[in-house]
Design an enzyme around this catalytic site. Sequence first.
Site, PDB file in Angstrom:
ATOM      1  N   GLY A  33      74.957   7.376  20.298  1.00 51.42           N
ATOM      2  CA  GLY A  33      74.315   6.973  21.546  1.00 51.42           C
ATOM      3  C   GLY A  33      75.377   6.290  22.408  1.00 51.42           C
ATOM      4  N   ALA A  34      75.463   6.718  23.666  1.00 52.90           N
ATOM      5  CA  ALA A  34      76.603   6.298  24.495  1.00 52.90           C
ATOM      6  C   ALA A  34      76.783   4.767  24.581  1.00 52.90           C
ATOM      7  CB  ALA A  34      76.466   6.919  25.883  1.00 52.90           C
ATOM      8  N   ARG A  75      85.083   9.995  19.831  1.00 51.32           N
ATOM      9  CA  ARG A  75      84.162  10.951  20.453  1.00 51.32           C
ATOM     10  C   ARG A  75      84.538  11.071  21.932  1.00 51.32           C
ATOM     11  NH1 ARG A  75      78.014  10.682  19.058  1.00 51.32           N
ATOM     12  NH2 ARG A  75      78.233  12.879  19.611  1.00 51.32           N
ATOM     13  N   ASP A 222      75.377  10.742  28.761  1.00 54.96           N
ATOM     14  CA  ASP A 222      76.615  10.327  28.088  1.00 54.96           C
ATOM     15  C   ASP A 222      77.744  10.170  29.085  1.00 54.96           C
ATOM     16  OD1 ASP A 222      74.889  11.625  25.902  1.00 54.96           O
ATOM     17  OD2 ASP A 222      76.395  10.439  24.843  1.00 54.96           O
ATOM     18  N   ASN A 232      74.726  15.304  28.880  1.00 53.38           N
ATOM     19  CA  ASN A 232      73.833  14.661  27.912  1.00 53.38           C
ATOM     20  C   ASN A 232      73.673  15.606  26.721  1.00 53.38           C
ATOM     21  OD1 ASN A 232      72.112  12.358  27.287  1.00 53.38           O
ATOM     22  ND2 ASN A 232      70.418  13.790  27.405  1.00 53.38           N
ATOM     23  N   LYS A 233      72.928  15.148  25.746  1.00 51.86           N
ATOM     24  CA  LYS A 233      72.758  15.914  24.496  1.00 51.86           C
ATOM     25  C   LYS A 233      72.419  17.372  24.776  1.00 51.86           C
ATOM     26  CE  LYS A 233      73.370  14.865  21.205  1.00 51.86           C
ATOM     27  NZ  LYS A 233      74.716  15.195  20.640  1.00 51.86           N
TER      28      LYS A 233
HETATM   29  O1  MRU Z   1      75.483  12.700  20.034  1.00 49.58           O
HETATM   30  P1  MRU Z   1      74.689  11.457  20.301  1.00 49.58           P
HETATM   31  O2  MRU Z   1      73.515  11.300  19.420  1.00 49.58           O
HETATM   32  O3  MRU Z   1      75.577  10.221  20.356  1.00 49.58           O
HETATM   33  O4  MRU Z   1      74.172  11.697  21.778  1.00 49.58           O
HETATM   34  C1  MRU Z   1      73.422  10.714  22.411  1.00 49.58           C
HETATM   35  C2  MRU Z   1      72.694  11.173  23.596  1.00 49.58           C
HETATM   36  O5  MRU Z   1      72.873  12.232  24.125  1.00 49.58           O
HETATM   37  C3  MRU Z   1      71.793  10.222  24.235  1.00 49.58           C
HETATM   38  O6  MRU Z   1      70.821  10.903  24.913  1.00 49.58           O
HETATM   39  C4  MRU Z   1      72.652   9.357  25.064  1.00 49.58           C
HETATM   40  O7  MRU Z   1      73.689   8.738  24.441  1.00 49.58           O
HETATM   41  C5  MRU Z   1      72.343   8.705  26.209  1.00 49.58           C
HETATM   42  S1  MRU Z   1      71.198   7.412  26.295  1.00 49.58           S
HETATM   43  C6  MRU Z   1      71.399   6.182  25.210  1.00 49.58           C
END
Ligand code: MRU
Length: 333
Positions: A33-34, A75, A222, A232-233
């Site tokens: 999570g970012a 990352r 992100d 984003n994801k």
């Molecule tokens: O690969 P992750 O699980 O770190 O990706 C996270 C996301 O895409 C979330 O939607 C994001 O970090 C943004 S909001 C907290």
Amino acid sequence: MIDQRLLPGDFKILSYDQFQDVAVAIQSMVIRGAPAIGAAAAFGMALAALQSNAETKNELNKDISKAGFLLNQARPTAVNLSWAVQRMINETKGFPGSVSELRQHLLEFAKKIADDDVEINKKMAAFGAALIQDGDHIIHHCNTGALATVDWGTALGVIRTAHEQGKHIHVFVDETRPRLQGARLTAWELEQYGIPYDIITDNAAGHLMRRGLVQKVFFGADRVAANGDVANKIGTYMLALAAYDNGISAYCVTPISTIDFELERGDLIPIEERSQDEVLGLSLLGQPTAPENASAKNPAFDVTPYRLISAWVTEKGVIRPPFRRNLEGIKEG
Ligand code: MRU
């Protein structure tokens, strides 16, 4: 750190005292999570300062810059990581005290980055909850809750605040292939907050929207480019496309620290490619879900063009299109 790889089956807390291990924890998604990886990187930098034998501030600066280089590699997509590393490095510049005071200061500053995150999330949640009506059914992608941040969350924080305000909402939780952050983590959080939900396969979102069963879509970010494009994801782009086609508002909840003012547009955002094992490693009824020699491609994020996004919720308020111009107003405000 809560080991997010094990949830919802096991709740285990891991502790680290070496910045190198923090980098591995970020890479292997113990923490994810970012905003959460930004805060973790800040504490990684503080650990690097404590690990360093430097006798001068200059030497300490060199040591933590090296640590920052390693942490930054963990990352590539979430800009919060390099943002936090850079903020820690900036704190060393012109620091008036001794080298041991600087070590202490860096630890305090990492705590400040973490505390600020919670405060920012609560502000975004208040702005975002005003967009939610009583009775709304909301699709949420990935995990953007307390687990993805230091606490409260971004998009899920908005949903949580709307629920606390007494609004009756129902969340359709995108399971979020391949690592299932939705099914494993978001559903786990929603149970604790007492918010009604159904897990849906990512593929079901368009169908539910066409059937008129969804009023809003919420996701996090992100990295947001200066024009409002959102990395984003993986899966967010298809979700936003389906929302657009069905006239459903799609909201991106993003702290200003996730906006990369240096990047003109989303196509320039580096997209993390993760191991194919994340795609191929699933099993169904005890059987592998792909032939033994199958290969897979596994981009972890995608970019949603700004034109598909109805508004961006920040800690300074809700930005409506045109993003670039209205962002300027918010930055100055
Ligand atoms: O690969 P992750 O699980 O770190 O990706 C996270 C996301 O895409 C979330 O939607 C994001 O970090 C943004 S909001 C907290």
